[in-house]
Design a protein around this motif. Structure first.
Motif, PDB file in Angstrom:
ATOM      1  N   ALA B 299       2.156 -12.177   7.140  1.00 35.74           N
ATOM      2  CA  ALA B 299       2.876 -11.464   8.197  1.00 35.74           C
ATOM      3  C   ALA B 299       3.698 -10.324   7.610  1.00 35.74           C
ATOM      4  O   ALA B 299       3.721  -9.209   8.142  1.00 35.74           O
ATOM      5  CB  ALA B 299       3.777 -12.436   8.957  1.00 35.74           C
ATOM      6  N   GLU B 300       4.369 -10.595   6.483  1.00 33.54           N
ATOM      7  CA  GLU B 300       5.140  -9.528   5.834  1.00 33.54           C
ATOM      8  C   GLU B 300       4.218  -8.417   5.339  1.00 33.54           C
ATOM      9  O   GLU B 300       4.531  -7.237   5.453  1.00 33.54           O
ATOM     10  CB  GLU B 300       5.947 -10.104   4.661  1.00 33.54           C
ATOM     11  N   HIS B 301       3.087  -8.829   4.816  1.00 35.33           N
ATOM     12  CA  HIS B 301       2.099  -7.876   4.306  1.00 35.33           C
ATOM     13  C   HIS B 301       1.596  -6.990   5.454  1.00 35.33           C
ATOM     14  O   HIS B 301       1.519  -5.767   5.313  1.00 35.33           O
ATOM     15  CB  HIS B 301       0.946  -8.658   3.678  1.00 35.33           C
ATOM     16  N   ALA B 302       1.315  -7.616   6.598  1.00 30.15           N
ATOM     17  CA  ALA B 302       0.814  -6.859   7.754  1.00 30.15           C
ATOM     18  C   ALA B 302       1.852  -5.835   8.212  1.00 30.15           C
ATOM     19  O   ALA B 302       1.517  -4.707   8.571  1.00 30.15           O
ATOM     20  CB  ALA B 302       0.470  -7.810   8.895  1.00 30.15           C
ATOM     21  N   GLN B 303       3.106  -6.240   8.189  1.00 27.44           N
ATOM     22  CA  GLN B 303       4.161  -5.332   8.653  1.00 27.44           C
ATOM     23  C   GLN B 303       4.301  -4.116   7.738  1.00 27.44           C
ATOM     24  O   GLN B 303       4.549  -3.011   8.193  1.00 27.44           O
ATOM     25  CB  GLN B 303       5.489  -6.093   8.704  1.00 27.44           C
ATOM     26  N   LYS B 304       4.095  -4.365   6.421  1.00 30.80           N
ATOM     27  CA  LYS B 304       4.277  -3.278   5.443  1.00 30.80           C
ATOM     28  C   LYS B 304       3.096  -2.324   5.371  1.00 30.80           C
ATOM     29  O   LYS B 304       3.229  -1.224   4.859  1.00 30.80           O
ATOM     30  CB  LYS B 304       4.512  -3.883   4.050  1.00 30.80           C
ATOM     31  N   GLN B 305       1.938  -2.773   5.865  1.00 32.00           N
ATOM     32  CA  GLN B 305       0.739  -1.943   5.730  1.00 32.00           C
ATOM     33  C   GLN B 305       0.918  -0.607   6.438  1.00 32.00           C
ATOM     34  O   GLN B 305       1.332  -0.562   7.586  1.00 32.00           O
ATOM     35  CB  GLN B 305      -0.480  -2.656   6.320  1.00 32.00           C
ATOM     36  N   VAL B 306       0.578   0.462   5.739  1.00 31.85           N
ATOM     37  CA  VAL B 306       0.701   1.777   6.365  1.00 31.85           C
ATOM     38  C   VAL B 306      -0.663   2.389   6.691  1.00 31.85           C
ATOM     39  O   VAL B 306      -0.777   3.246   7.544  1.00 31.85           O
ATOM     40  CB  VAL B 306       1.516   2.765   5.492  1.00 31.85           C
ATOM     41  N   CYS B 307      -1.682   1.915   6.022  1.00 36.29           N
ATOM     42  CA  CYS B 307      -3.000   2.510   6.229  1.00 36.29           C
ATOM     43  C   CYS B 307      -3.633   2.005   7.529  1.00 36.29           C
ATOM     44  O   CYS B 307      -2.993   1.370   8.354  1.00 36.29           O
ATOM     45  CB  CYS B 307      -3.903   2.230   5.035  1.00 36.29           C
ATOM     46  N   ASN B 308      -4.894   2.244   7.709  1.00 35.41           N
ATOM     47  CA  ASN B 308      -5.561   1.907   8.972  1.00 35.41           C
ATOM     48  C   ASN B 308      -5.891   0.428   9.105  1.00 35.41           C
ATOM     49  O   ASN B 308      -6.308  -0.016  10.162  1.00 35.41           O
ATOM     50  CB  ASN B 308      -6.873   2.685   9.093  1.00 35.41           C
ATOM     51  N   GLU B 309      -5.722  -0.280   8.014  1.00 33.45           N
ATOM     52  CA  GLU B 309      -6.107  -1.690   8.014  1.00 33.45           C
ATOM     53  C   GLU B 309      -5.369  -2.443   9.127  1.00 33.45           C
ATOM     54  O   GLU B 309      -4.149  -2.455   9.186  1.00 33.45           O
ATOM     55  CB  GLU B 309      -5.725  -2.270   6.661  1.00 33.45           C
ATOM     56  N   LYS B 310      -6.143  -3.041  10.010  1.00 35.13           N
ATOM     57  CA  LYS B 310      -5.510  -3.626  11.189  1.00 35.13           C
ATOM     58  C   LYS B 310      -5.449  -5.148  11.184  1.00 35.13           C
ATOM     59  O   LYS B 310      -4.555  -5.740  11.743  1.00 35.13           O
ATOM     60  CB  LYS B 310      -6.284  -3.180  12.446  1.00 35.13           C
ATOM     61  N   TYR B 311      -6.435  -5.777  10.572  1.00 31.74           N
ATOM     62  CA  TYR B 311      -6.538  -7.234  10.727  1.00 31.74           C
ATOM     63  C   TYR B 311      -6.420  -7.985   9.400  1.00 31.74           C
ATOM     64  O   TYR B 311      -6.918  -7.539   8.369  1.00 31.74           O
ATOM     65  CB  TYR B 311      -7.874  -7.591  11.388  1.00 31.74           C
ATOM     66  N   THR B 312      -5.748  -9.108   9.477  1.00 28.77           N
ATOM     67  CA  THR B 312      -5.590  -9.986   8.320  1.00 28.77           C
ATOM     68  C   THR B 312      -6.118 -11.361   8.725  1.00 28.77           C
ATOM     69  O   THR B 312      -5.829 -11.831   9.824  1.00 28.77           O
ATOM     70  CB  THR B 312      -4.094 -10.104   7.947  1.00 28.77           C
ATOM     71  N   LEU B 313      -6.877 -11.984   7.835  1.00 22.54           N
ATOM     72  CA  LEU B 313      -7.443 -13.294   8.144  1.00 22.54           C
ATOM     73  C   LEU B 313      -6.978 -14.317   7.104  1.00 22.54           C
ATOM     74  O   LEU B 313      -7.046 -14.058   5.902  1.00 22.54           O
ATOM     75  CB  LEU B 313      -8.972 -13.197   8.149  1.00 22.54           C
ATOM     76  N   LEU B 314      -6.495 -15.446   7.591  1.00 23.80           N
ATOM     77  CA  LEU B 314      -6.100 -16.528   6.690  1.00 23.80           C
ATOM     78  C   LEU B 314      -7.127 -17.649   6.780  1.00 23.80           C
ATOM     79  O   LEU B 314      -7.561 -18.009   7.879  1.00 23.80           O
ATOM     80  CB  LEU B 314      -4.739 -17.103   7.086  1.00 23.80           C
TER      81      LEU B 314
END
Lengths: 398, 331
Positions: B299-314
């Motif tokens: 969740a922290e990683h997703a918030q910090k992402q600035v590029c176009n990457e939209k989805y994270t899968l666990l």
């Protein structure tokens, strides 16, 4: 409109029988399954009454044709025994023919075997296999494996309301479209751990428990397992399964009063019953019978009784506790009493509350003490546990 | 079913790491071989000393992580409290059992028994916060936390709840962990076992809400838990959510890097050849609810992402069982 969730199978093993039929017969004949502790040694064995399942671990293993060398605990064996019955009762041939889940519950997991071998683990390689049975979920995994179930499998432990909560989560999985069918219930074997725990709380009665009686002295512990099969109505109808009842409402709330004791006015119980009625879209006067939690501890019966008086105001339905038959079966209680509620609906009977003599001074209500023939449309089942956990499920005639 | 969205609006943790959130993978401590104890924060800043004295370690860790998660969301009392724990309140369970066995059932007091039930942490949080709402505890091994998260997710989505406090808690119990070393399930400092993990403990809590805020970390799109795994399931899960495989930018994996579960993780990773991956148990150690910490990092990683990457899968599983998927979307 939300499709109904129906019950198509049930299985049970308790102190009053190893099948649904035996349990019904004992309830109707007012036969208690309580007696002296014989499963293991305890310094309290001659002082307390318990509800034991009348099958040894070996008898359970043999009747289930299981590998005797595996690490099955009694909790697991009872669970498999009852879950298998439920699936057979629903005439399910292929457990994976629709998206099926299993949600079980237990209070102390494999503690019955952990306490037996605790001092031997370091020295006896033959008992090392039981170490991992301590995980509460281990029993559920083994039930799923025995049934050949592939899908969502989970375990709930909220003390004595656990199995009622398993029913709720099962319904939620179906309503959300994640599953079509769920086997829900709970299993708990007697253990020294729980006997001693309840003994330190000074709520074990030395005589047969007498729910809602002025002179009640506490509870008797029991062991049991029970499961019900809940399905989307369309799935059940397509398979021509007999419909034993409908889950029409449920609610869980927290008393937020004390870790083990219930508040005097039964706030949590009141909220749970209110939520369940709201979900079912029922007025309180539409409930025909309450299978009460009624553990016969001074605290529970006062708290629950007050909550019942508050919610049903001037028309309290017939109510009884079936704990005098089975003992308090902890995490399994909500499932045992779900089966009894469905039997009440199926046979249009209110079961008698045994051992009742004197009404409680604080209450204006008293339990039904004789078996009663009554048209039953809606039955409420209450289960309350440590941690302020209060749960209510409403079952209705299909 | 309504289409409510579910956001992670607050989080907090107690783990082997120094702080409770704002982690940076490059500076995080790595797990040591054997059993790792959580770094205990200064509890007295958040909890009155009188109540602290009565709390067991798991309750303290859980209460602290819960309070941090709520504080961050500017919420005093959540609508519901849903927890997961693999082994529950081990320290009190062991204490009660050991006294029982040593004294042959004599001279026992109720405190340890009262605090030994699996739902103690959830019940204590409700008591402290005066939360009379829904209160559940899941105890299903390595999907205990995911089960709690799924419950909250479905209730917010189905409008049964507006928000929920969800957490995973597991504490080290010295006898139980020693027994697990005898069973060669946990490594010792001296010896690595074939299926031995490096174990730890901790508590991680999340505040979930149907409304996003400026502080929202990520949106939870979907959760799936099954007791077995087949390869098609991942593709189906993503396509059910209208997401293409190449849109998944990062993977957070609950791998213990053991030979026994290698094939599950490697076949999972092979579906996402270009995705970044994080093996979060290197930083939090194995315990049944370590995946809660994995979700915190994701969740922290997703918030910090600035590029176009939209989805994270666990993805998490253990010994071929309890396979869970959690799909996050950047807010």
């Amino acid at each position: 409109m939300q499709e109904r969730i129906v019950i198509t199978g049930m299985g049970i093993v308790s102190a009053i029988g190893t099948s649904v039929e035996e349990n019904l017969e004992a309830l109707l004949k007012r036969e208690s399954g309580l007696g002296r502790l014989s499963l293991f040694d305890s310094i309290y064995k001659d002082q307390i009454q318990v509800g034991e399942v009348k099958l040894t671990d070996k008898e359970l293993e043999e009747s289930l044709q299981m590998d005797l060398n595996d690490n099955y605990t009694r909790t697991t064996l009872l669970g498999i025994y009852a879950a298998k019955q439920a699936v057979e009762n629903a005439s399910i041939e292929d457990i994976n023919d629709c998206r099926t889940g299993l949600i079980s519950s237990t209070s102390v997991g494999g503690m019955d075997y952990i306490e037996r071998y605790y001092t031997e683990f370091a020295t006896n390689p033959q008992v090392v296999k039981y170490i991992t049975s301590q995980e509460a979920g281990a029993s559920t995994d083994k039930i799923a494996n025995y049934l050949g179930l592939k899908g969502y499998v989970s375990t709930i432990s909220t003390a004595c309301s656990s199995a009622a909560n398993a029913i709720m989560m099962g319904c939620r999985m179906i309503k959300s479209g994640k599953l079509d069918r769920v086997i829900v219930g709970g299993t708990d074997a007697l253990s020294k751990f729980t006997i001693n725990g309840f003994n330190t709380l000074m709520i074990l009665s030395d005589s047969l428990n007498s729910p809602f009686d002025q002179d009640r002295k506490g509870l008797n512990l029991g062991e049991a397992a029970a499961y019900i099969v809940i399905e989307k109505e369309s799935i059940a109808r397509n398979a021509n399964r007999a419909i034993l009842g409908v889950v029409s409402g449920y609610g869980n709330a927290n008393d937020a009063f004390h870790q083990t004791a219930s508040s005097e006015n039964g706030e949590g119980a009141y909220l749970a019953m209110e939520k369940a009625l709201t979900m079912a879209g029922l007025e309180s006067n539409q409930i025909d019978y309450i299978n009460a939690h009624g553990t016969a501890t001074p605290n529970n019966d006062l708290s629950e009784g007050r909550a019942i008086e508050r919610i049903f105001v001037d028309k309290v339905p017939y109510f009884s506790s079936t704990k005098p038959y089975t003992g308090h079966t902890l995490a399994a209680a909500g499932a045992i009493e779900a089966v009894y509620s469905l039997l009440a609906i199926g046979h249009q009977k209110v079961f008698a509350n045994l051992n009742f003599k004197t009404p409680m001074e604080e209450l204006n209500i008293q339990p039904q003490t004789e078996t009663l023939d009554l048209p039953l449309q809606h039955v409420m089942s209450n289960s309350f546990g440590f941690g302020g956990n209060c749960s209510t499920v409403i079952f209705s005639k299909a | 079913m309504s289409k409510n969205t579910i956001y992670i609006n607050g989080l907090g943790s107690v783990s082997i790491q120094e702080q409770s959130r704002n982690f940076d993978l490059s500076t995080m401590l790595e797990i040591q071989q054997g059993i790792n104890l959580a770094k205990q924060p200064s509890y007295k800043d958040l909890m009155p000393p009188a109540s602290l004295r009565r709390m067991s370690k798991g309750v303290k860790m859980g209460m602290y992580a819960a309070k941090i998660a709520l504080q961050e969301s500017d919420i005093k009392t959540p609508d519901a409290i849903i927890t997961g724990t693999g082994l529950g309140c081990l320290i009190d369970s062991e204490k009660f059992l050991e006294l029982l066995l040593e004294n042959d059932e004599n001279h026992l007091t109720p405190t340890a028994f009262i605090q030994s039930t699996h739902n103690t942490v959830g019940g204590q949080i409700a008591l402290q916060m005066g939360c009379k709402g829904y209160n559940f505890t899941y105890v299903h091994q390595n999907s205990s936390f995911e089960s709690a998260l799924l419950d909250a997710f479905l209730q917010i989505k189905g409008s049964e709840l507006e928000n929920a406090l969800v957490g995973g808690i597991d504490e080290v119990g010295s006898s139980t962990y020693k027994n697990l070393q005898i069973a060669e399930k946990i490594n010792t400092e001296e010896q690595l076992f074939e299926s031995g993990v490096n174990a730890a403990e901790g508590a991680t809590f999340f505040f979930l809400n149907k409304e996003a805020t400026e502080k929202s970390y990520a949106e939870i799109l979907d959760i799936s838990i099954e007791n077995t795994m087949d390869k098609n399931r991942i593709e189906t899960f993503l396509s059910d959510n209208n997401i293409a495989i190449q849109e998944v930018g990062s993977l957070f994996l609950g791998s213990c890097e053991l030979a026994v579960d290698k094939e599950y993780f490697s076949s999972f990773e092979s579906l996402f050849p270009t995705a970044e991956k994080v093996l979060y148990k290197r930083y939090v150690g194995h315990h049944h609810t370590a995946s809660a910490f994995g979700l915190l990092l994701a969740a922290e990683h997703a918030q910090k992402q600035v590029c176009n990457e939209k989805y994270t899968l666990l993805y998490n599983q253990f010994e071929g069982k309890d396979h869970s998927l959690i799909l996050l979307k950047k807010c």
